[in-house]
Design a protein around this motif. Structure first.
Motif, PDB file in Angstrom:
ATOM      1  N   ILE A 102       0.996  -1.034  -0.127  1.00  0.00           N
ATOM      2  CA  ILE A 102      -0.063   0.014   0.100  1.00  0.00           C
ATOM      3  C   ILE A 102       0.894   1.224   0.016  1.00  0.00           C
ATOM      4  O   ILE A 102       1.867   1.468   0.682  1.00  0.00           O
ATOM      5  CB  ILE A 102      -0.993  -0.116   1.247  1.00  0.00           C
ATOM      6  CG1 ILE A 102      -2.032  -0.874   0.913  1.00  0.00           C
ATOM      7  CG2 ILE A 102      -1.548   1.254   1.464  1.00  0.00           C
ATOM      8  CD1 ILE A 102      -2.792  -1.436   1.984  1.00  0.00           C
ATOM      9  N   ASP A 103       0.252   2.163  -0.834  1.00  0.00           N
ATOM     10  CA  ASP A 103       1.055   3.690  -0.961  1.00  0.00           C
ATOM     11  C   ASP A 103       0.574   4.306   0.266  1.00  0.00           C
ATOM     12  O   ASP A 103      -0.348   4.841   0.081  1.00  0.00           O
ATOM     13  CB  ASP A 103       0.793   4.451  -2.344  1.00  0.00           C
ATOM     14  CG  ASP A 103       1.660   5.283  -2.309  1.00  0.00           C
ATOM     15  OD1 ASP A 103       2.327   6.023  -1.291  1.00  0.00           O
ATOM     16  OD2 ASP A 103       1.906   6.114  -3.546  1.00  0.00           O
ATOM     17  N   GLN A 104       1.075   4.520   1.271  1.00  0.00           N
ATOM     18  CA  GLN A 104       0.757   4.998   2.560  1.00  0.00           C
ATOM     19  C   GLN A 104       0.529   6.488   2.476  1.00  0.00           C
ATOM     20  O   GLN A 104      -0.178   6.997   3.320  1.00  0.00           O
ATOM     21  CB  GLN A 104       1.521   4.650   3.581  1.00  0.00           C
ATOM     22  CG  GLN A 104       1.831   3.229   3.907  1.00  0.00           C
ATOM     23  CD  GLN A 104       2.354   2.807   5.100  1.00  0.00           C
ATOM     24  OE1 GLN A 104       2.957   3.596   5.927  1.00  0.00           O
ATOM     25  NE2 GLN A 104       2.380   1.527   5.559  1.00  0.00           N
ATOM     26  N   SER A 105       1.143   7.148   1.474  1.00  0.00           N
ATOM     27  CA  SER A 105       1.076   8.561   1.263  1.00  0.00           C
ATOM     28  C   SER A 105      -0.137   9.053   0.662  1.00  0.00           C
ATOM     29  O   SER A 105      -0.727  10.156   0.615  1.00  0.00           O
ATOM     30  CB  SER A 105       2.259   9.061   0.645  1.00  0.00           C
ATOM     31  OG  SER A 105       2.294   8.561  -0.649  1.00  0.00           O
ATOM     32  N   LYS A 106      -0.935   8.041   0.137  1.00  0.00           N
ATOM     33  CA  LYS A 106      -2.320   8.140  -0.821  1.00  0.00           C
ATOM     34  C   LYS A 106      -3.238   7.585  -0.222  1.00  0.00           C
ATOM     35  O   LYS A 106      -4.448   7.541  -0.891  1.00  0.00           O
ATOM     36  CB  LYS A 106      -1.968   7.758  -2.295  1.00  0.00           C
ATOM     37  CG  LYS A 106      -0.870   8.673  -3.038  1.00  0.00           C
ATOM     38  CD  LYS A 106      -0.988   8.028  -4.611  1.00  0.00           C
ATOM     39  CE  LYS A 106       0.176   8.643  -5.241  1.00  0.00           C
ATOM     40  NZ  LYS A 106       0.689   7.936  -6.517  1.00  0.00           N
ATOM     41  N   ILE A 107      -3.499   7.409   1.123  1.00  0.00           N
ATOM     42  CA  ILE A 107      -4.507   7.134   1.623  1.00  0.00           C
ATOM     43  C   ILE A 107      -5.495   8.029   1.740  1.00  0.00           C
ATOM     44  O   ILE A 107      -5.358   9.034   2.124  1.00  0.00           O
ATOM     45  CB  ILE A 107      -4.289   6.289   3.136  1.00  0.00           C
ATOM     46  CG1 ILE A 107      -3.368   5.066   2.890  1.00  0.00           C
ATOM     47  CG2 ILE A 107      -5.655   5.927   3.812  1.00  0.00           C
ATOM     48  CD1 ILE A 107      -2.978   4.589   4.223  1.00  0.00           C
ATOM     49  N   ASP A 108      -6.851   7.615   1.377  1.00  0.00           N
ATOM     50  CA  ASP A 108      -7.849   8.792   1.180  1.00  0.00           C
ATOM     51  C   ASP A 108      -9.018   8.205   2.207  1.00  0.00           C
ATOM     52  O   ASP A 108      -9.425   7.264   2.381  1.00  0.00           O
ATOM     53  CB  ASP A 108      -8.394   8.899  -0.195  1.00  0.00           C
ATOM     54  CG  ASP A 108      -9.052  10.062  -0.226  1.00  0.00           C
ATOM     55  OD1 ASP A 108      -8.865  10.976   0.010  1.00  0.00           O
ATOM     56  OD2 ASP A 108     -10.428   9.822  -0.860  1.00  0.00           O
ATOM     57  N   ALA A 109      -9.454   9.200   3.108  1.00  0.00           N
ATOM     58  CA  ALA A 109     -10.611   8.931   4.157  1.00  0.00           C
ATOM     59  C   ALA A 109     -11.799   9.748   3.944  1.00  0.00           C
ATOM     60  O   ALA A 109     -11.724  11.019   3.726  1.00  0.00           O
ATOM     61  CB  ALA A 109      -9.949   9.198   5.401  1.00  0.00           C
ATOM     62  N   GLU A 110     -12.907   9.185   4.188  1.00  0.00           N
ATOM     63  CA  GLU A 110     -14.047   9.912   4.062  1.00  0.00           C
ATOM     64  C   GLU A 110     -15.154   9.452   5.200  1.00  0.00           C
ATOM     65  O   GLU A 110     -15.282   8.282   5.370  1.00  0.00           O
ATOM     66  CB  GLU A 110     -14.543   9.695   2.696  1.00  0.00           C
ATOM     67  CG  GLU A 110     -15.956  10.340   2.470  1.00  0.00           C
ATOM     68  CD  GLU A 110     -16.689   9.724   1.149  1.00  0.00           C
ATOM     69  OE1 GLU A 110     -16.051   9.510   0.069  1.00  0.00           O
ATOM     70  OE2 GLU A 110     -17.843   9.718   0.963  1.00  0.00           O
ATOM     71  N   LEU A 111     -15.682  10.315   5.771  1.00  0.00           N
ATOM     72  CA  LEU A 111     -16.734   9.874   6.745  1.00  0.00           C
ATOM     73  C   LEU A 111     -18.005  10.413   6.493  1.00  0.00           C
ATOM     74  O   LEU A 111     -18.329  11.718   6.492  1.00  0.00           O
ATOM     75  CB  LEU A 111     -16.537  10.619   8.304  1.00  0.00           C
ATOM     76  CG  LEU A 111     -17.296  10.154   9.468  1.00  0.00           C
ATOM     77  CD1 LEU A 111     -17.247   8.822   9.712  1.00  0.00           C
ATOM     78  CD2 LEU A 111     -16.640  10.962  10.713  1.00  0.00           C
ATOM     79  N   LYS A 112     -18.942   9.551   6.296  1.00  0.00           N
ATOM     80  CA  LYS A 112     -20.515  10.135   5.722  1.00  0.00           C
ATOM     81  C   LYS A 112     -21.600   9.040   6.503  1.00  0.00           C
ATOM     82  O   LYS A 112     -21.289   7.739   6.500  1.00  0.00           O
ATOM     83  CB  LYS A 112     -20.484   9.657   4.128  1.00  0.00           C
ATOM     84  CG  LYS A 112     -21.576  10.511   3.403  1.00  0.00           C
ATOM     85  CD  LYS A 112     -21.391  10.393   2.079  1.00  0.00           C
ATOM     86  CE  LYS A 112     -22.454  10.633   1.252  1.00  0.00           C
ATOM     87  NZ  LYS A 112     -22.632  10.235   0.127  1.00  0.00           N
TER      88      LYS A 112
END
Lengths: 136, 152
Positions: A102-112
């Motif tokens: 996993i490319d740890q610098s490109k983790i994307d988070a979204e809370l909905k």
């Protein structure tokens, strides 16, 4: 699948966290239920964290260990008394270990709507490593 | 002369009497636990619900992560309420392989009865951060009334 064929949901008690980590704060901590699936391009994690607001969500990545943590403030007003109590509220905590793919610098988070979605893309190319063996 | 108390029920201690005694023993055993609110029997019906009250309102809360208000069907009568809907989790592509699959989808329907009459015209429901909150104002008759004591 049509609505009539959908299976009926069963009530499940929230899972209280069992961990070796000592809690430094009062209150119950729960383990959020998660879905994790992998495709060719990455890994997606979905976690149910009802009651958590974006500002109370804490994501932490250290040494390939991802910690998701969400604080929940008690929704009840000060003068409310219980009539029926089937669930209790508290913080959510869960840890995952990530692979090197996993490319740890490109983790994307979204809370909905109380669901956290983490999209973790795989590294462009797993860098091939060649180990030269020296001959003495 | 009977030396031992018979194990089986006799005409002096009927089966029902024996059951009644056991029930009382159990009540005594569990009745002393400090926090009674957490022992309340779970209805086992989705969604798990908390009901609270204050002087003017009843509050019903349920955790429904991922659901929006318009996906819920809520109807209220004088002393009861029903919540139904379907929790949908989008299917992933075939090539996706699951490492964990703990979240569940499905439909649900739940009836709740309230301890008192509510003003059905003023019931309000909202859904935020995956928590459904329904505020039900108590009917005038169900509100506690302060009674002043007249000095004679």
């Amino acid at each position: 699948m049509t609505a009539s064929e959908a299976k009926a949901l069963e009530a499940k008690e929230k899972q209280e966290m069992s961990t070796d980590v000592e809690q430094t704060r009062l209150g119950t901590t729960f383990t959020p239920t998660v879905d994790i699936f992998e495709t060719d391009t990455g890994i997606t994690l979905l976690a149910d964290m009802p009651g958590v607001k974006a500002k109370d969500l804490d994501l932490d990545l250290q040494k390939n260990v991802l910690t998701i943590k969400g604080d929940v403030a008690s929704p009840e007003g000060p003068n409310e008394t219980d009539v029926l109590r089937e669930y209790s509220t508290g913080a959510y905590v869960r840890q995952f270990s990530l692979s090197d793919a996993i490319d740890q610098s490109k983790i994307d988070a979204e809370l909905k709507d109380g669901v956290l979605k983490l999209v973790m893309p795989k590294a462009e190319k797993a860098v091939p490593r060649k180990i030269a063996v020296k001959t003495g | 002369m009977a030396i031992m108390r018979p194990f089986w029920p006799t005409r002096h201690s009927s089966v029902f009497g024996e059951l009644d005694r056991m029930r009382r023993d159990m009540d005594r055993l569990f009745g002393d636990l400090p926090d009674r609110s957490f022992r309340q029997p779970m209805a086992g019906v989705f969604p798990l619900t908390n009901v609270t009250e204050d002087t003017n309102n009843y509050y019903i809360r349920a955790e429904l992560p991922g659901m929006k208000g318009d996906e819920l069907d809520i109807s209220v009568t004088g002393e009861g309420l029903s919540i139904s809907g379907e929790r949908k989790i989008p299917e992933q592509k075939k090539e996706a392989s699951y490492h964990r699959r703990e979240r569940e989808a499905g439909r649900f329907s739940r009836m709740l009865s309230l301890p008192g009459q509510v003003d059905t015209g003023k019931v309000e429901a909202s859904c935020a951060n995956g928590i459904l909150t329904i505020v039900l104002p108590k009917a005038e008759a169900a509100k506690p009334r302060q009674i002043s004591v007249k000095a004679v």
